[in-house]
Each structure stands twice: as structure tokens, then as C-alpha cells.
Design a protein around this motif. Structure first.
Motif, PDB file in Angstrom:
ATOM      1  N   ALA A 245       0.865  -1.129  -0.061  1.00  0.00           N
ATOM      2  CA  ALA A 245      -0.076  -0.005   0.016  1.00  0.00           C
ATOM      3  C   ALA A 245       0.840   1.245   0.108  1.00  0.00           C
ATOM      4  O   ALA A 245       2.073   1.209   0.367  1.00  0.00           O
ATOM      5  CB  ALA A 245      -1.003  -0.040   1.165  1.00  0.00           C
ATOM      6  N   THR A 246       0.230   2.064  -0.500  1.00  0.00           N
ATOM      7  CA  THR A 246       1.053   3.584  -0.574  1.00  0.00           C
ATOM      8  C   THR A 246       0.114   4.665   0.380  1.00  0.00           C
ATOM      9  O   THR A 246      -0.917   4.442   0.344  1.00  0.00           O
ATOM     10  CB  THR A 246       1.047   4.137  -1.967  1.00  0.00           C
ATOM     11  N   CYS A 247       0.875   5.514   1.227  1.00  0.00           N
ATOM     12  CA  CYS A 247       0.153   6.422   1.829  1.00  0.00           C
ATOM     13  C   CYS A 247       1.144   7.475   2.266  1.00  0.00           C
ATOM     14  O   CYS A 247       2.129   7.463   1.699  1.00  0.00           O
ATOM     15  CB  CYS A 247      -0.389   5.968   2.974  1.00  0.00           C
ATOM     16  N   SER A 248       0.666   8.812   2.811  1.00  0.00           N
ATOM     17  CA  SER A 248       1.631   9.535   3.096  1.00  0.00           C
ATOM     18  C   SER A 248       2.596   9.167   4.387  1.00  0.00           C
ATOM     19  O   SER A 248       1.980   8.121   5.128  1.00  0.00           O
ATOM     20  CB  SER A 248       0.755  11.081   3.459  1.00  0.00           C
ATOM     21  N   GLU A 249       3.486   9.680   4.582  1.00  0.00           N
ATOM     22  CA  GLU A 249       4.534   9.203   5.829  1.00  0.00           C
ATOM     23  C   GLU A 249       3.870   9.221   6.995  1.00  0.00           C
ATOM     24  O   GLU A 249       4.252   8.249   7.831  1.00  0.00           O
ATOM     25  CB  GLU A 249       5.822  10.028   5.825  1.00  0.00           C
ATOM     26  N   ASN A 250       2.953  10.247   7.447  1.00  0.00           N
ATOM     27  CA  ASN A 250       2.367  10.383   8.754  1.00  0.00           C
ATOM     28  C   ASN A 250       1.417   9.144   8.752  1.00  0.00           C
ATOM     29  O   ASN A 250       0.937   9.133   9.910  1.00  0.00           O
ATOM     30  CB  ASN A 250       1.935  11.589   9.192  1.00  0.00           C
ATOM     31  N   ALA A 251       1.168   8.581   7.824  1.00  0.00           N
ATOM     32  CA  ALA A 251      -0.066   7.514   8.090  1.00  0.00           C
ATOM     33  C   ALA A 251       0.574   6.131   7.931  1.00  0.00           C
ATOM     34  O   ALA A 251      -0.330   5.208   7.849  1.00  0.00           O
ATOM     35  CB  ALA A 251      -1.109   7.802   6.877  1.00  0.00           C
ATOM     36  N   THR A 252       1.893   5.841   7.717  1.00  0.00           N
ATOM     37  CA  THR A 252       2.325   4.593   7.614  1.00  0.00           C
ATOM     38  C   THR A 252       2.089   3.792   8.698  1.00  0.00           C
ATOM     39  O   THR A 252       1.944   2.657   8.291  1.00  0.00           O
ATOM     40  CB  THR A 252       4.018   4.797   7.542  1.00  0.00           C
ATOM     41  N   GLU A 253       2.335   4.073   9.770  1.00  0.00           N
ATOM     42  CA  GLU A 253       2.050   3.172  10.844  1.00  0.00           C
ATOM     43  C   GLU A 253       0.680   2.749  10.939  1.00  0.00           C
ATOM     44  O   GLU A 253       0.185   1.671  11.424  1.00  0.00           O
ATOM     45  CB  GLU A 253       2.331   4.130  12.228  1.00  0.00           C
ATOM     46  N   LEU A 254      -0.371   3.626  10.553  1.00  0.00           N
ATOM     47  CA  LEU A 254      -1.763   3.403  10.806  1.00  0.00           C
ATOM     48  C   LEU A 254      -2.032   2.303   9.733  1.00  0.00           C
ATOM     49  O   LEU A 254      -2.561   1.343  10.029  1.00  0.00           O
ATOM     50  CB  LEU A 254      -2.748   4.626  10.308  1.00  0.00           C
ATOM     51  N   VAL A 255      -1.511   2.334   8.351  1.00  0.00           N
ATOM     52  CA  VAL A 255      -1.696   1.465   7.400  1.00  0.00           C
ATOM     53  C   VAL A 255      -0.962   0.444   7.692  1.00  0.00           C
ATOM     54  O   VAL A 255      -1.706  -0.858   7.421  1.00  0.00           O
ATOM     55  CB  VAL A 255      -1.182   2.234   6.038  1.00  0.00           C
ATOM     56  N   GLN A 256      -0.067   0.227   8.329  1.00  0.00           N
ATOM     57  CA  GLN A 256       0.714  -1.109   8.814  1.00  0.00           C
ATOM     58  C   GLN A 256      -0.117  -1.877   9.757  1.00  0.00           C
ATOM     59  O   GLN A 256      -0.264  -3.129   9.659  1.00  0.00           O
ATOM     60  CB  GLN A 256       1.904  -0.849   9.282  1.00  0.00           C
ATOM     61  N   SER A 257      -0.975  -1.005  10.504  1.00  0.00           N
ATOM     62  CA  SER A 257      -1.788  -1.874  11.456  1.00  0.00           C
ATOM     63  C   SER A 257      -2.914  -2.477  11.038  1.00  0.00           C
ATOM     64  O   SER A 257      -3.626  -3.362  11.626  1.00  0.00           O
ATOM     65  CB  SER A 257      -2.118  -0.753  12.569  1.00  0.00           C
ATOM     66  N   LEU A 258      -3.369  -1.917   9.795  1.00  0.00           N
ATOM     67  CA  LEU A 258      -4.461  -2.645   9.130  1.00  0.00           C
ATOM     68  C   LEU A 258      -3.955  -4.093   8.371  1.00  0.00           C
ATOM     69  O   LEU A 258      -4.859  -4.676   8.059  1.00  0.00           O
ATOM     70  CB  LEU A 258      -4.857  -1.628   7.995  1.00  0.00           C
ATOM     71  N   GLY A 259      -2.596  -4.301   8.353  1.00  0.00           N
ATOM     72  CA  GLY A 259      -2.201  -5.658   7.685  1.00  0.00           C
ATOM     73  C   GLY A 259      -1.393  -5.698   6.558  1.00  0.00           C
ATOM     74  O   GLY A 259      -1.088  -6.674   6.142  1.00  0.00           O
ATOM     75  N   ALA A 260      -0.972  -4.399   5.949  1.00  0.00           N
ATOM     76  CA  ALA A 260      -0.364  -4.262   4.696  1.00  0.00           C
ATOM     77  C   ALA A 260       1.028  -4.814   4.956  1.00  0.00           C
ATOM     78  O   ALA A 260       1.502  -4.573   6.133  1.00  0.00           O
ATOM     79  CB  ALA A 260      -0.358  -3.023   4.331  1.00  0.00           C
TER      80      ALA A 260
END
Length: 405
Positions: A245-260
Motif C-alpha cells: 500500500a501507498t500513503c503519506s509518511e504520517n499515515a504509515t504506521e496506521l496502514v501497517q496496523s491494518l495488515g499491509a
């Protein structure tokens, strides 16, 4: 004797006339009483809600506590008392007139702009009434339900009550609050339709049933922190797909928590270049609004590129139905010619589809604790225009919801 007969005639005529007068008066009184009862009944059928009477900006959103409460007109419809709803980008776009030409055709009134218009595509609430053909065992009256509003409906969910077909409604998973439940279906069904209807990642069974599918498939989700992207990641991971997945740097941890499995900062060119290392992709899912044009910039191979940013409604709004459809065909043809020339895959458009099998899959994932919506912000009902502004500002971390409780 003759005098008595003469005297009886006017008395008899007076009695007949008097009887008719009484009947007339009774009719007048009954009609008046019925009218009073009708007015009282109509008064009880009023509700609060937000409407627009013209396309424009946020100041077109008008609140009223005297709106006419929707009523069941078809046997397959359900009446729901709304307890929570949400604001989607499509609501903001429709406020400005996006899709007006197509929607008028769908409503079978191409020569009429149907105002007032109540926006709102999804809801959670209490089922108040069912039409005659609705299965009362699957949808019992008095229970908590969630649902979506078909785009052709002029009466949306930004009101106290909403009436929709039964295939758009389902029982809410007990683990979700009202606001959480109001943040799942529109974005979830959009992601589901792109994955399983457009891309056919689960084959025929994935499209026609709630089985899902996509195990061992490699999928790149562009825009993983938004409402659609965050749910797409969770759907795919629950099915055993490898997800980047791609996202902005400040959302990286959030997207990782979703399972990416891998999260890339889209603003960092060197990190974006590493996506080549994972190619080819079975599917690139554009949830960031980049459109088909962005596929040309990708320097790696993929089997399919599905974007939810279709020019379909925009072209029809600007050029009319006939010419607009020709433009759409030309756009998708041109994009595919470029993609296939560069030995990449097919480019397709994905759309929100209100399908009961999609609703069922999302419910199953929630119950298995494989899916949980992200809430960007929650607003009170009287703050609905502020919620619209938040969505228009962009860079959301999940959904913007509105509580009516």
C-alpha cells in the motif's frame, strides 16, 4: 278533509328537505373531522433533515424539522429510523452538481431537476417498517440495521428516516457501534466491487457470493489510509492476499496496523521505485483518486489496474449522455492501448455497487474481527455542514460520520 290533506303536503316536503339538510350537515362535519385527522396524521409524519434546493457550495445545505417523512411505496422497501450516517466524497461532489445529468435519466425524469434533494449514501438505524414482500425473518422490525442508499434515490440518509430497497439493508454486526456501522458499507462495497466485480479476483464465486477469494494474489493499494483503501486492505488480507500500500509518511504506521505487508510513502520517489521489486502485480487498486492517467506513470507490470476515479459522470455532465458516453469509451480505449503497448495490463473502472453478497461478506469479516472501520471524525447532526467541509479538505484517515443519537 281537503284542508287536512293540503296541510300534510308541506309538512311532508319539509320533513324530506330537513332530512337532506341533516345529511348534508353530517357530511360536512365528517369531512371536517377527516381533514383534521389527516392534518394531524401528516403532522406526525414530519421529520428533521438536511436538503439542498440548488447545486452549489456548503451554504446550499439547509436544515428543516418539517420535512416530509418517506413512506414505503413498493413492496420490497424498508423504512429505517437513522441513528448515524456519514459523508462520502460523492456527497460533496453531488452538492456541486456532479452526476446531475445521469441521475436525472436514472430517475426517469430527464427534463426535471429533482429538488429538494437529500444527500447521504449510508446509514445505521432501527428498522421501523417493512414492505409486504420483505422477509421479516431476515429483517425483523425493531432491530438495528445498516444499509446504503442507491444513487438514483433523491431522498438520502441525511435525515431522521430513510426508505430503501431490502437488498440494500442488512443486520448490523453486534460488535459495532452506530457510528462505526455507518462507516463501513459505502466504502466497503466500493472496495468489494472493485476487487470482486471489476477485477474478478475471486472468480465467478467471488462476484456472485459472499465467499470472497484472492488467496496468494499480490495487490498494490494506492491510497491505503482513506476510507476505501483502508477497507480494501483489510478485505484482501482476510482473504490471504499479499498487500502492498501507498500513503503519506504520517499515515504509515496506521496502514501497517491494518495488515499491509509493505507500506510506501508515495511522496518519496526512491521508496516508490522499490515497488518494482514486487512486480508483477495481479491487481493495482487506485483508491487515491489518481485515475487511469496515473497508470501510465507506473514503471512495473500488472495484470489489472482498477481505479474508482472514472470520468463517466463528468463527461456526461459536460457533453450530454450521447457524446459523454463516446468520450468515456475513447478515454478507456486510449488508456488501455498505452498500457498494453508498454506490456502492462488492462485498465478498468470500478464503481460502488449495492449488492447483498457484498454486504454479507463485510458483515462476516466484522464478526470474525478481520475488519474494523477507521473513523476520521464524528460530528453532531446540526454540524453536518462542517462534516462536508472536512471531507472536501481531503487527506482523511478513514470516514467522517454524523451521529443523530
Amino acid at each position: 278533509m281537503q284542508l287536512k290533506v293540503l296541510l300534510r303536503v308541506p309538512a311532508r316536503n319539509f320533513h324530506i328537505f330537513y332530512g337532506k339538510s341533516v345529511a348534508s350537515v353530517n357530511n360536512i362535519l365528517n369531512e371536517g373531522q377527516n381533514e383534521i385527522q389527516t392534518q394531524t396524521h401528516e403532522h406526525k409524519l414530519k421529520m428533521s433533515g438536511w436538503q439542498i434546493h440548488n447545486y452549489g457550495d456548503f451554504d446550499e445545505l439547509l436544515f428543516s424539522d418539517r420535512l416530509k417523512m418517506p413512506q414505503i411505496k413498493h413492496s420490497n422497501e424498508c423504512l429505517v429510523k437513522v441513528q448515524a450516517t456519514s459523508i462520502n466524497p460523492i456527497d460533496v461532489a453531488m452538492l456541486g452538481g456532479y452526476g446531475a445529468a445521469v441521475l436525472k435519466v436514472l430517475r426517469c425524469q430527464p427534463s426535471v431537476i429533482e429538488f429538494p434533494l437529500t444527500l447521504g449514501r449510508e446509514f445505521c438505524g432501527t428498522l421501523i417498517q417493512n414492505g409486504m414482500s420483505v422477509n421479516n425473518f431476515k429483517l425483523p422490525v425493531g432491530q438495528r440495521v445498516w444499509g446504503v442508499v442507491p444513487v438514483q434515490n433523491t431522498q438520502g440518509a441525511h435525515a431522521e428516516y430513510v426508505c430503501v430497497p431490502d437488498y440494500c439493508v442488512g443486520m448490523v454486526p453486534e460488535s459495532l457501534t452506530n457510528t462505526e456501522a455507518a462507516a463501513v458499507l459505502y466504502a466497503g462495497l466500493t472496495a468489494w466491487s472493485g476487487i470482486y466485480l471489476t477485477a474478478q479476483l475471486g472468480g465467478v464465486c467471488g462476484a456472485l457470493t459472499a465467499d470472497g477469494g484472492g488467496a496468494n494474489k499480490r495487490v498494490l493499494v494506492l491510497g491505503g489510509s482513506g476510507a476505501v483503501g483502508s477497507l480494501a486492505i483489510q478485505i484482501l488480507r482476510a482473504q490471504g492476499s499479499q498487500v502492498l500500500a501507498t500513503c503519506s509518511e504520517n499515515a504509515t504506521e496506521l496502514v501497517q496496523s491494518l495488515g499491509a505487508d509493505c507500506v510506501i510513502d508515495y511522496r518519496n520517489p526512491s521508496k516508490m521505485a522499490t515497488l518494482r521489486n514486487f512486480a508483477p502485480y495481479d491487481l493495482v487498486l487506485d483508491c487515491s483518486g489518481q485515475g487511469a492517467e496515473a497508470a501510465e506513470a507506473l514503471d512495473f507490470k500488472y495484470d489489472q489496474y482498477v481505479t474508482f476515479s472514472s470520468p463517466l459522470l463528468r463527461n456526461i455532465d459536460s457533453s450530454g449522455v450521447g457524446l459523454g458516453l463516446l468520450k468515456n469509451f475513447a478515454n478507456i480505449l486510449e488508456a488501455n492501448v498505452k498500457s498494453l503497448t508498454n506490456r502492462k495490463g488492462l485498465i478498468k473502472y470500478g464503481f460502488f455497487i449495492p449488492a447483498p453478497q457484498g454486504i454479507e461478506l463485510l458483515k462476516q469479516l466484522v464478526e470474525r474481527k478481520k475488519l474494523l472501520p477507521l473513523i476520521d471524525s464524528c460530528h453532531k447532526f446540526n454540524e453536518l455542514p462542517e462534516a462536508f467541509k472536512r471531507v472536501k479538505a481531503g487527506h482523511l484517515r478513514g470516514k467522517v460520520v454524523v451521529s443523530l443519537d
